[in-house]
Motif scaffolding. Sequence first.
Motif, mmCIF file in Angstrom:
data_model
loop_
_atom_site.group_PDB
_atom_site.id
_atom_site.type_symbol
_atom_site.label_atom_id
_atom_site.label_comp_id
_atom_site.label_asym_id
_atom_site.label_seq_id
_atom_site.Cartn_x
_atom_site.Cartn_y
_atom_site.Cartn_z
ATOM 1 N N LYS A 49 72.112 75.191 68.535
ATOM 2 C CA LYS A 49 72.997 76.351 68.485
ATOM 3 C C LYS A 49 74.397 75.925 68.058
ATOM 4 O O LYS A 49 74.770 74.756 68.160
ATOM 5 N N ARG A 50 75.164 76.906 67.587
ATOM 6 C CA ARG A 50 76.553 76.646 67.193
ATOM 7 C C ARG A 50 77.458 77.585 67.968
ATOM 8 O O ARG A 50 77.946 78.580 67.456
ATOM 9 N N ILE A 51 77.661 77.276 69.232
ATOM 10 C CA ILE A 51 78.452 78.118 70.123
ATOM 11 C C ILE A 51 79.209 77.210 71.093
ATOM 12 O O ILE A 51 78.682 76.214 71.571
ATOM 13 N N ASP A 52 80.446 77.574 71.368
ATOM 14 C CA ASP A 52 81.171 76.993 72.491
ATOM 15 C C ASP A 52 81.076 77.989 73.635
ATOM 16 O O ASP A 52 81.683 79.067 73.598
ATOM 17 N N PHE A 53 80.292 77.649 74.660
ATOM 18 C CA PHE A 53 79.928 78.602 75.700
ATOM 19 C C PHE A 53 80.986 78.727 76.792
ATOM 20 O O PHE A 53 81.761 77.805 77.060
ATOM 21 N N ILE A 54 80.973 79.888 77.450
ATOM 22 C CA ILE A 54 81.668 80.080 78.713
ATOM 23 C C ILE A 54 80.721 79.632 79.817
ATOM 24 O O ILE A 54 79.558 80.037 79.846
ATOM 25 N N GLN A 55 81.199 78.804 80.727
ATOM 26 C CA GLN A 55 80.376 78.397 81.873
ATOM 27 C C GLN A 55 80.829 79.175 83.102
ATOM 28 O O GLN A 55 82.018 79.331 83.351
ATOM 29 N N THR A 56 79.863 79.679 83.859
ATOM 30 C CA THR A 56 80.171 80.466 85.050
ATOM 31 C C THR A 56 79.223 80.112 86.186
ATOM 32 O O THR A 56 78.109 79.625 85.941
ATOM 33 N N ASP A 57 79.664 80.364 87.421
ATOM 34 C CA ASP A 57 78.768 80.191 88.559
ATOM 35 C C ASP A 57 78.250 81.526 89.072
ATOM 36 O O ASP A 57 77.557 81.571 90.093
ATOM 37 N N ALA A 58 78.566 82.630 88.379
ATOM 38 C CA ALA A 58 77.931 83.906 88.714
ATOM 39 C C ALA A 58 76.431 83.760 88.484
ATOM 40 O O ALA A 58 76.005 83.233 87.460
ATOM 41 N N ALA A 59 75.625 84.198 89.442
ATOM 42 C CA ALA A 59 74.185 83.977 89.377
ATOM 43 C C ALA A 59 73.578 84.649 88.149
ATOM 44 O O ALA A 59 73.720 85.853 87.953
ATOM 45 N N ILE A 60 72.918 83.853 87.306
ATOM 46 C CA ILE A 60 72.198 84.333 86.132
ATOM 47 C C ILE A 60 70.765 83.843 86.252
ATOM 48 O O ILE A 60 70.525 82.677 86.537
ATOM 49 N N ASN A 61 69.819 84.749 86.035
ATOM 50 C CA ASN A 61 68.411 84.421 86.202
ATOM 51 C C ASN A 61 67.605 84.951 85.017
ATOM 52 O O ASN A 61 68.115 85.737 84.219
ATOM 53 N N PRO A 62 66.332 84.517 84.878
ATOM 54 C CA PRO A 62 65.509 85.055 83.808
ATOM 55 C C PRO A 62 65.505 86.580 83.836
ATOM 56 O O PRO A 62 65.263 87.200 84.862
ATOM 57 N N GLY A 63 65.795 87.191 82.691
ATOM 58 C CA GLY A 63 65.930 88.635 82.605
ATOM 59 C C GLY A 63 67.370 89.064 82.416
ATOM 60 O O GLY A 63 67.650 90.174 81.967
ATOM 61 N N ASN A 64 68.316 88.186 82.768
ATOM 62 C CA ASN A 64 69.741 88.459 82.544
ATOM 63 C C ASN A 64 70.142 88.268 81.085
ATOM 64 O O ASN A 64 71.225 88.695 80.675
ATOM 65 N N SER A 65 69.310 87.600 80.306
ATOM 66 C CA SER A 65 69.659 87.303 78.917
ATOM 67 C C SER A 65 70.081 88.562 78.184
ATOM 68 O O SER A 65 69.377 89.573 78.197
ATOM 69 N N GLY A 66 71.211 88.489 77.494
ATOM 70 C CA GLY A 66 71.701 89.609 76.711
ATOM 71 C C GLY A 66 72.597 90.548 77.472
ATOM 72 O O GLY A 66 73.258 91.398 76.879
ATOM 73 N N GLY A 67 72.640 90.429 78.789
ATOM 74 C CA GLY A 67 73.507 91.277 79.596
ATOM 75 C C GLY A 67 74.945 90.812 79.543
ATOM 76 O O GLY A 67 75.238 89.676 79.164
ATOM 77 N N PRO A 68 75.889 91.674 79.960
ATOM 78 C CA PRO A 68 77.298 91.318 79.846
ATOM 79 C C PRO A 68 77.825 90.482 81.005
ATOM 80 O O PRO A 68 77.359 90.604 82.139
ATOM 81 N N LEU A 69 78.801 89.646 80.687
ATOM 82 C CA LEU A 69 79.634 88.984 81.684
ATOM 83 C C LEU A 69 80.977 89.686 81.626
ATOM 84 O O LEU A 69 81.604 89.773 80.567
ATOM 85 N N LEU A 70 81.434 90.225 82.763
ATOM 86 C CA LEU A 70 82.633 91.055 82.804
ATOM 87 C C LEU A 70 83.793 90.323 83.461
ATOM 88 O O LEU A 70 83.603 89.418 84.279
ATOM 89 N N ASN A 71 85.003 90.744 83.106
ATOM 90 C CA ASN A 71 86.181 90.288 83.838
ATOM 91 C C ASN A 71 86.456 91.248 84.992
ATOM 92 O O ASN A 71 85.700 92.208 85.220
ATOM 93 N N ALA A 72 87.529 91.022 85.731
ATOM 94 C CA ALA A 72 87.822 91.835 86.904
ATOM 95 C C ALA A 72 88.134 93.278 86.550
ATOM 96 O O ALA A 72 88.044 94.168 87.400
ATOM 97 N N GLN A 73 88.494 93.536 85.286
ATOM 98 C CA GLN A 73 88.804 94.894 84.843
ATOM 99 C C GLN A 73 87.572 95.630 84.313
ATOM 100 O O GLN A 73 87.675 96.774 83.878
ATOM 101 N N GLY A 74 86.418 94.982 84.334
ATOM 102 C CA GLY A 74 85.203 95.615 83.854
ATOM 103 C C GLY A 74 85.010 95.523 82.356
ATOM 104 O O GLY A 74 84.138 96.197 81.800
ATOM 105 N N GLU A 75 85.777 94.673 81.684
ATOM 106 C CA GLU A 75 85.624 94.477 80.246
ATOM 107 C C GLU A 75 84.631 93.346 79.979
ATOM 108 O O GLU A 75 84.620 92.350 80.703
#
Length: 397
Positions: A226-252
Amino acid sequence: MKSRKFWRSSTTHFVALVAGFAISFSSLRVLSSFAEPITDNSNLTPGASTPVAVAPSNLPQSFVATAIEQTGPAVVRIDTEKVVSRRLNPALEDPFFQDFFGNQLQQPQRQRMTGQGSGFIVDQEGIILTNAHVVDGADRVLVTLKDGRTFDGEVRGIDEVTDLAVVKITPQGDKLPVAPLGNSDQIRVGDWAIAVGNPVGLNNTVTLGIISTLSRTSAQVGIPDKRIDFIQTDAAINPGNSGGPLLNAQGEVIGINTAIRADAMGIGFAIPINKAKELQNILASGREVPHPYIGVQMVTITPELAKQNNQDPNSPFLIPETNGVLVVRVLPDTPAEAAGIRVGDVITKVNNQPITDGSQLQSLVEKVGIDKSLTVSLKRGDRDLDLTVKTAQLANQ
């Protein structure tokens, strides 16, 4: 080197990072809470033995709840179907298993495979952003909104290199909920991160964490194709989360949840939303995303690593003891092969810019564009060479 496993976070797709590693999940019960509920005995009815819990009126509303109220309705579930053909027995290809007229005695078996992931609506025309690995190869895509409405989805564009895809649904009169997009260039390590999606079939699941780090390269993540510089997070992500959004505190939306590490807990990765913004219109129009390449597989080399290699009598070749990128393979029919780059060369500069690691070289080639000439400075044994390489378009796998 031991093989490793890496999971992508859809229910039917995973890439391995640690062989033989498995995680089993058992049901959990909350045994106690951090505080007893506040009770008001005046609400007891005659003969009642259980007090009625009354929520304090002075507690502020959760910022997570506010964020989800804003963006949650735009998060969708994506179900896919794919029909594959396979023979029950490879021996049926043998003429012995044909009838008198040369026909196979048993036809290939058609098997229906299903998958599931997430996505989110980004405009009123029904454009949905998701991961390429969620919808790649699907014969049918079904999109389900939080309010229960379902739509047949059309895959408009897929880019495997960035793992991004656009799916289109056709609104039927009613307005569609739209997710507000943020600016991933403005997030900081330690900022809140809210993951939304449909993990393991559990629709409309929300988890909370922080931004653990930024600009995690695909090589560090464990998916170097892949050619991406990823954001790393400790918010729980599991199979099925793929394609869903990661939001900031403002809901963006600041990222698209993509992958998790199978050999750790609390380590998930998301594609920065600014990259998706950059490619959205290209994918929606069905055009090919430009990805220039030169056609080498490489590893970062230092004088110390080169010296260790050269002192090993079993090393296949000597490496120039310098900082740069060691070419470990030249792919056939590529610009690198045409230019005369060889295995064992150490690339030290491109267009007179020093190169100290592979991700730097990849980024530089990406920015230059397609059909552009590069001057590649390298060391081959005790010689210094300058070669001209013309970039080409990297074909999707």
